[in-house]
Design an enzyme around this catalytic site. Structure first.
Site, PDB file in Angstrom:
ATOM      1  CG  ASP A 264      36.560  40.008  43.222  1.00  0.00           C
ATOM      2  OD1 ASP A 264      35.419  40.431  43.019  1.00  0.00           O
ATOM      3  OD2 ASP A 264      37.243  39.446  42.343  1.00  0.00           O
TER       4      ASP A 264
HETATM    5  C1  GLC Z   1      36.622  39.369  39.054  1.00  0.00           C
HETATM    6  C2  GLC Z   1      35.230  39.231  39.658  1.00  0.00           C
HETATM    7  C3  GLC Z   1      35.027  37.937  40.398  1.00  0.00           C
HETATM    8  C4  GLC Z   1      35.824  36.837  39.729  1.00  0.00           C
HETATM    9  C5  GLC Z   1      37.288  37.176  39.953  1.00  0.00           C
HETATM   10  C6  GLC Z   1      38.221  36.170  39.271  1.00  0.00           C
HETATM   11  O1  GLC Z   1      37.077  40.684  39.218  1.00  0.00           O
HETATM   12  O2  GLC Z   1      34.794  40.293  40.497  1.00  0.00           O
HETATM   13  O3  GLC Z   1      33.616  37.672  40.415  1.00  0.00           O
HETATM   14  O4  GLC Z   1      35.526  35.575  40.299  1.00  0.00           O
HETATM   15  O5  GLC Z   1      37.618  38.480  39.526  1.00  0.00           O
HETATM   16  O6  GLC Z   1      38.135  36.304  37.894  1.00  0.00           O
END
Ligand code: GLC
Length: 710
Positions: A264
């Protein structure tokens, strides 16, 4: 079966080129990005110009730019490996479907799959190869803003919706230019953050992990989900991003996940914030040795992995395994054959029709004292802070929507026949300015809600009661002696303990996407018969949280956690509205449960035999409607405490008025078993209660018995 073609390719790659495949960067139209791609230092690009946790409109995707960057990767980089473009296409692209929590309320997996097929077509046409969806975190705490991205509190419902989402995005032809790779997130247990505080800590035992939080991931891995994203959170002191036990031993080995794990947003670097790594180099080492395959935007891998391999702190064999998974998915989704995007005409009319059916079916009628549906000929007033709202109907994580087709509730009311019977009581600065306006109207529709910016990532609340000013507004109108219809446009469940007193009818409209306003008005006037059921428990007050239906039995009266054995002096212990609850404009009667076979042995179960239970549902009301018939199981006595009830099946059926249908459920090993204290899946001999009803409070049950006869 491993691909020899991929293995051969990896053999001919330098360590820098291998690490390049594990590096995901943000999309920027710069010389530096082109140079990095040219040098083979980029495996993926995230199309998140402003990854604003999904609450701000993103710039339109420039497909020509994507094709140019792809050409550089193919023709000018050392390996010629195509880039994979990822984006948060969570519940819509141009046409936006309801938020996932609302989608779960439809209990319609076929509809969800069709909707996500439409979403995939739109995103793929704009050059998206891969979406960071579905989110399948079990969510029991409405204070956590991300519950709106989930499918609710139940592992079975979440598993079924998650599988439908994966099938919708990926289709059964992975290489089709309309298919996009899915990403199950956030592995693991993110929804259990204490107090609903996003990114926080979780305490999850092995027992709870395996019997709740892991189940949806097991389900989507069996559905061949292409990728998985780790959560930001930690489980009992171990950040997921550095947990080899969770990422490799369980996900890749025990569950047999063959795709790749994407971190993430900068969660590898955040291991420094978790204070399990002194710097980003150590963070990269921990994550790589846990076999977290691709690094999202924090550059920990690209800056440190080659050196870590030279120093022997990460083996090249580990890197090869990670790179293999990335190339395996790129190959599986046809990027080597079709690396470039040719924009195609998309059937938006068809997608809007799907979105409308979805918002029709997700809305939940919570209360109706014979006031809904309203005849067009009846004079009504409509008012409230959400009457003119448009953007928030789309909910959080709707970054690409087409504003042009969005309508407000007022605009849709104005399109209705007999709209001269509608008094629009504009929300004044002084609320009592509307008293004269509504004086001679006996029925008032009050449209309430919360901004989409109040939910989603890093948007948590300490208090989920209906906002005080909205409560007071409704109370004043009720005290005028009016009949009131509350339309609730909220993402998360809200506590309606007091508010319920001021409404004669309540329609929970959620944040239901592009066609939300049309669905709300169609339900109010009865053109649509509501059929949604709650995927999360609605507490009376915030202080009841946590409150969820599948709680273990303990002393008290059975459904103690839900039952009348009140644990609080200042509040009934029962929820305001239970899991699976939702009303209709018609009435469904359930027969007694019929069981084909009341006793099976453990061996018969292990040989695939099942208990077959059924009911006859009769539509005794005045109009056709859809009903979600729910089947729950309760293990009367087991070696560990078991939930007082667990959803093990549901079937949404359309029944004409005065007609009836038989619904059959089969219950076998999977439905009756659980993971015991040793983490082994087992069925224990004994008695079980099987419930079939309209929500989790049903007492329509039959006893079945599993015998252990050698
Ligand atoms: C964010 C979220 C995740 C998302 C990623 C890309 O922090 O936690 O769900 O897909 O970053 O944007």
């Amino acid at each position: 079966m491993r691909s020899s073609k991929i293995i051969e390719k990896i053999k001919n790659m330098s360590i820098e080129e291998k690490v390049g495949q594990l590096n995901q960067i943000q999309l920027e139209d710069t010389k530096q990005v082109r140079d990095e791609i040219r040098r083979g230092r980029v495996g993926s690009i995230i199309l998140a110009d402003t990854a604003t946790a999904g609450n701000d409109k993103q710039k339109k995707i420039n497909v020509d730019l994507l094709n140019e960057l792809q050409r550089i990767a193919l023709e000018e980089s050392p390996t010629g490996i195509p880039l994979i473009f990822g984006r948060d296409v969570i519940h819509g692209h141009h046409i936006v479907m309801p938020i996932p929590l609302a989608e779960a309320a439809s209990f319609n997996t076929e509809l969800l799959e069709n909707a996500y097929r439409a979403v995939a077509e739109e995103a793929a046409s704009d050059g998206v190869h891969w979406t960071f969806s579905p989110m399948i975190d079990i969510s029991r705490d409405p204070r956590w803003g991300r519950c709106i991205e989930s499918f609710g509190e139940d592992p079975y419902l979440t598993s079924e919706m998650g599988k439908a989402a994966v099938c919708g995005f990926q289709s059964d032809d992975y290489k089709s230019t309309d298919s996009i790779a899915a990403c199950a997130k956030h592995y693991l247990g993110y929804g259990a953050v204490e107090g609903g505080r996003d990114y926080g800590k979780t305490e999850i035992s092995e027992y709870t992990m395996r019997n709740y939080y892991l189940k949806p991931f097991k389900a989507v891995v069996e559905e061949n989900v292409a990728t998985v994203m780790n959560s930001f959170s930690e489980i009992s002191g171990q950040p997921v991003a550095s947990s080899r036990y969770l990422l490799y031993d369980i996900l890749k080995t025990e569950l047999g996940f063959e795709g790749f794990i994407i971190s993430d947003w900068a969660s590898i670097a955040k291991l420094v914030n978790h204070r399990v790594a002194k710097d980003e180099k150590e963070a990269a080492m921990l994550a790589a040795n846990a076999e977290l395959d691709m690094d999202m935007v924090d550059r920990c891998y690209i800056e440190h992995l080659s050196e870590l391999v030279e120093e022997g702190k990460v083996s090249e064999e580990t890197i090869d395994k990670m790179v293999y998974r990335v190339l395996y998915i790129k190959d599986k989704f046809g990027l080597f054959e079709n690396p470039y995007t040719e924009q195609k005409k998309v059937n938006f009319e068809k997608h809007i029709a799907i979105a409308k059916q979805f918002s029709d079916e997700c809305m939940v009628l919570l209360k109706n004292n014979d006031i809904l549906p309203i005849k067009h000929s009846k004079r009504i007033a409509v008012t409230g802070p959400f009457l003119h709202e448009k953007r928030s109907h789309l909910g959080s994580w709707a970054p690409d929507y087409d504003a042009g087709i969005l309508k407000s509730i007022q605009e849709v009311f104005l399109e209705c026949e007999d709209n001269d019977k509608i008094v629009f009581a504009e929300l004044p600065y002084l609320w009592d300015d509307i008293i004269p306006t509504i004086r001679d109207v006996d029925t008032v529709v009050i449209v309430l809600g919360e901004s989409a910016k109040l939910s989603g990532e890093d948007n948590c609340l300490t208090n989920i009661d209906l906002p005080r000013e909205q409560l007071e507004f409704a109370k004043k109108i009720k005290l005028l002696g009016k009949k009131t219809v509350g339309v609730m446009c909220f993402g998360r469940p809200i506590a309606l303990g007091e508010a319920e007193l001021y409404f004669d009818a309540i329609l929970y409209a959620w944040q239901s996407g592009t066609c939300a306003a049309q669905s709300i008005v169609d339900i109010i006037y009865g053109k649509v018969n509501p059929s949604g059921k709650l995927p999360m428990t609605f507490p009376r007050v915030t202080g009841q949280i946590p409150i969820y239906y599948n709680y273990p039995s303990y002393f008290g009266n059975g459904m103690a956690y839900y039952g009348d054995g009140s644990n609080y002096w200042d509040c009934k212990s029962t929820p305001m509205y239970p899991f699976g609850y939702g009303l209709s404009y018609t009435n469904f009667e359930y027969s007694q449960i019929r069981c084909e076979n009341y006793i099976l042995t453990l061996d018969e179960l292990k040989n695939g035999e099942t208990f077959k239970v059924s009911v006859i549902i009769t539509n005794t009301g005045v109009r056709a409607g859809k009903e979600t018939v729910q089947c729950y199981v309760s293990d009367r006595v087991a070696s560990m405490t078991r939930p007082i009830k667990e959803l093990k099946g549901f079937s949404k059926v359309f029944i004409e008025k005065k007609a009836c249908k038989e619904i059959v459920f089969e219950l076998g090993l999977e439905e009756l078993g659980f993971y015991n204290r040793n983490g082994e899946f087992c069925v224990e001999a004994g008695e079980f209660d099987v419930f079939i009803g309209r929500d989790c409070m049903t007492d329509n049950k039959v006893k079945i018995t599993v015998m252990n006869i050698k």
